[in-house]
Design a protein around this motif. Structure first.
Motif, PDB file in Angstrom:
ATOM      1  N   LEU A  74       0.910  -1.138   0.087  1.00 49.64           N
ATOM      2  CA  LEU A  74      -0.061  -0.048   0.011  1.00 49.64           C
ATOM      3  C   LEU A  74       0.833   1.324   0.013  1.00 49.64           C
ATOM      4  CD1 LEU A  74      -2.683  -1.004   2.581  1.00 49.64           C
ATOM      5  CD2 LEU A  74      -2.936  -0.803   0.206  1.00 49.64           C
ATOM      6  N   ALA A  75       1.977   1.270   0.729  1.00 48.62           N
ATOM      7  CA  ALA A  75       2.907   2.409   0.861  1.00 48.62           C
ATOM      8  C   ALA A  75       3.489   2.469  -0.669  1.00 48.62           C
ATOM      9  CB  ALA A  75       3.934   1.968   1.898  1.00 48.62           C
ATOM     10  N   GLU A  76       3.999   1.539  -1.234  1.00 49.40           N
ATOM     11  CA  GLU A  76       4.330   1.726  -2.561  1.00 49.40           C
ATOM     12  C   GLU A  76       3.430   2.188  -3.558  1.00 49.40           C
ATOM     13  OE1 GLU A  76       7.531  -2.144  -2.242  1.00 49.40           O
ATOM     14  OE2 GLU A  76       5.613  -2.621  -3.095  1.00 49.40           O
ATOM     15  N   ASP A 104       0.287  15.097  11.568  1.00 50.39           N
ATOM     16  CA  ASP A 104       0.545  13.858  12.616  1.00 50.39           C
ATOM     17  C   ASP A 104       1.234  12.733  11.762  1.00 50.39           C
ATOM     18  OD1 ASP A 104      -0.181  15.884  14.552  1.00 50.39           O
ATOM     19  OD2 ASP A 104      -1.859  14.665  15.300  1.00 50.39           O
ATOM     20  N   ARG A 105       1.846  11.827  12.730  1.00 44.76           N
ATOM     21  CA  ARG A 105       2.335  10.409  12.538  1.00 44.76           C
ATOM     22  C   ARG A 105       1.720   9.429  12.924  1.00 44.76           C
ATOM     23  NH1 ARG A 105       8.640  12.024  11.620  1.00 44.76           N
ATOM     24  NH2 ARG A 105       8.386  12.413  13.588  1.00 44.76           N
ATOM     25  N   LEU A 106       1.139   8.182  12.387  1.00 47.14           N
ATOM     26  CA  LEU A 106       0.774   7.125  12.830  1.00 47.14           C
ATOM     27  C   LEU A 106       2.008   6.081  12.685  1.00 47.14           C
ATOM     28  CD1 LEU A 106      -2.762   7.005  10.949  1.00 47.14           C
ATOM     29  CD2 LEU A 106      -2.378   8.043  13.249  1.00 47.14           C
ATOM     30  N   GLU A 153       1.138   9.151   7.654  1.00 48.97           N
ATOM     31  CA  GLU A 153       1.040  10.616   7.784  1.00 48.97           C
ATOM     32  C   GLU A 153      -0.322  11.118   7.485  1.00 48.97           C
ATOM     33  OE1 GLU A 153       4.179  11.712   4.992  1.00 48.97           O
ATOM     34  OE2 GLU A 153       5.595  11.682   6.468  1.00 48.97           O
ATOM     35  N   VAL A 154      -0.793  11.712   8.655  1.00 46.62           N
ATOM     36  CA  VAL A 154      -2.427  12.137   8.515  1.00 46.62           C
ATOM     37  C   VAL A 154      -2.520  13.414   7.681  1.00 46.62           C
ATOM     38  CG1 VAL A 154      -4.077  13.223   9.967  1.00 46.62           C
ATOM     39  CG2 VAL A 154      -2.415  11.439  10.898  1.00 46.62           C
ATOM     40  N   LEU A 188       0.554   6.175   4.011  1.00 46.69           N
ATOM     41  CA  LEU A 188       1.850   5.533   4.401  1.00 46.69           C
ATOM     42  C   LEU A 188       2.813   6.170   3.899  1.00 46.69           C
ATOM     43  CD1 LEU A 188       0.253   2.072   4.053  1.00 46.69           C
ATOM     44  CD2 LEU A 188       1.059   2.740   6.323  1.00 46.69           C
ATOM     45  N   ASN A 189       3.855   6.219   4.560  1.00 45.31           N
ATOM     46  CA  ASN A 189       5.151   6.847   4.215  1.00 45.31           C
ATOM     47  C   ASN A 189       6.311   5.649   3.894  1.00 45.31           C
ATOM     48  OD1 ASN A 189       8.247   7.227   4.857  1.00 45.31           O
ATOM     49  ND2 ASN A 189       7.516   9.438   5.187  1.00 45.31           N
ATOM     50  N   LEU A 190       6.478   5.893   2.566  1.00 52.33           N
ATOM     51  CA  LEU A 190       7.104   4.641   1.965  1.00 52.33           C
ATOM     52  C   LEU A 190       8.750   4.259   2.515  1.00 52.33           C
ATOM     53  CD1 LEU A 190       7.329   2.404  -0.278  1.00 52.33           C
ATOM     54  CD2 LEU A 190       8.026   4.164  -1.814  1.00 52.33           C
ATOM     55  N   ASP A 191       9.348   5.552   2.786  1.00 52.54           N
ATOM     56  CA  ASP A 191      10.705   5.142   2.987  1.00 52.54           C
ATOM     57  C   ASP A 191      10.676   4.325   4.586  1.00 52.54           C
ATOM     58  OD1 ASP A 191      11.939   5.755   0.928  1.00 52.54           O
ATOM     59  OD2 ASP A 191      12.160   8.006   1.598  1.00 52.54           O
TER      60      ASP A 191
END
Length: 137
Positions: free
Chosen positions: A28-30, A49-51, A67-68, A90-93
């Motif tokens: 999903l991040a990709e 904000d970050r989850l 990341e929200v 979703l943050n990929l890295d």
């Protein structure tokens, strides 16, 4: 910006009927698409904000970060009992790094995460290290 621990149960299906696994969240991040995250109770989550995504039993590890994009808004008739929803990506890295080097439950200061809650400074340092990120601010 606040940091949130977002527990999910990989033994149950996501809203689209697929079990939420670390590999699936990496895919999903990709894809880089926004997804919608549910809350049973309203939290003061804001854009930026970050989850930190904690996969509960049987895994017991943080394997993704999102990341929200927008604050939670109320929804009706969710079959899973969520009353609030918000978009995040979703943050990929960070998700790649956390998939390679997950944060185990035993490394957390809160060893019994029950719901979405704030992340301690100690846990944030651990998350950032495993995600290959540095603390800002």
């Amino acid at each position: 910006m606040r940091e949130w621990l977002y527990p999910i149960d990989p033994r149950t299906a996501d809203r689209d009927g697929v079990p939420p696994t670390p590999d699936r969240y990496l895919r999903l991040a990709e894809a880089g698409r926004t997804s919608f995250w549910g809350l049973r109770a309203k939290r003061h989550i804001e854009p930026g904000d970050r989850l930190w995504v904690y996969f509960k039993l049987p895994l017991g590890q943080v394997c993704a970060m999102a990341e929200v994009e927008r604050e939670p808004y109320e929804i009706d008739n969710d079959p899973d009992g969520f009353r609030w929803e918000f978009p995040a990506v979703l943050n990929l890295d960070a998700t790649r790094a956390l998939n390679r080097d997950p944060v185990l439950l035993s490394a957390l200061s809160n060893r019994r995460p029950q719901g979405v809650g704030g992340v301690s400074d100690t846990d944030l340092v651990t998350f950032l290290g495993h995600a290959g990120m540095r603390r800002t601010g």
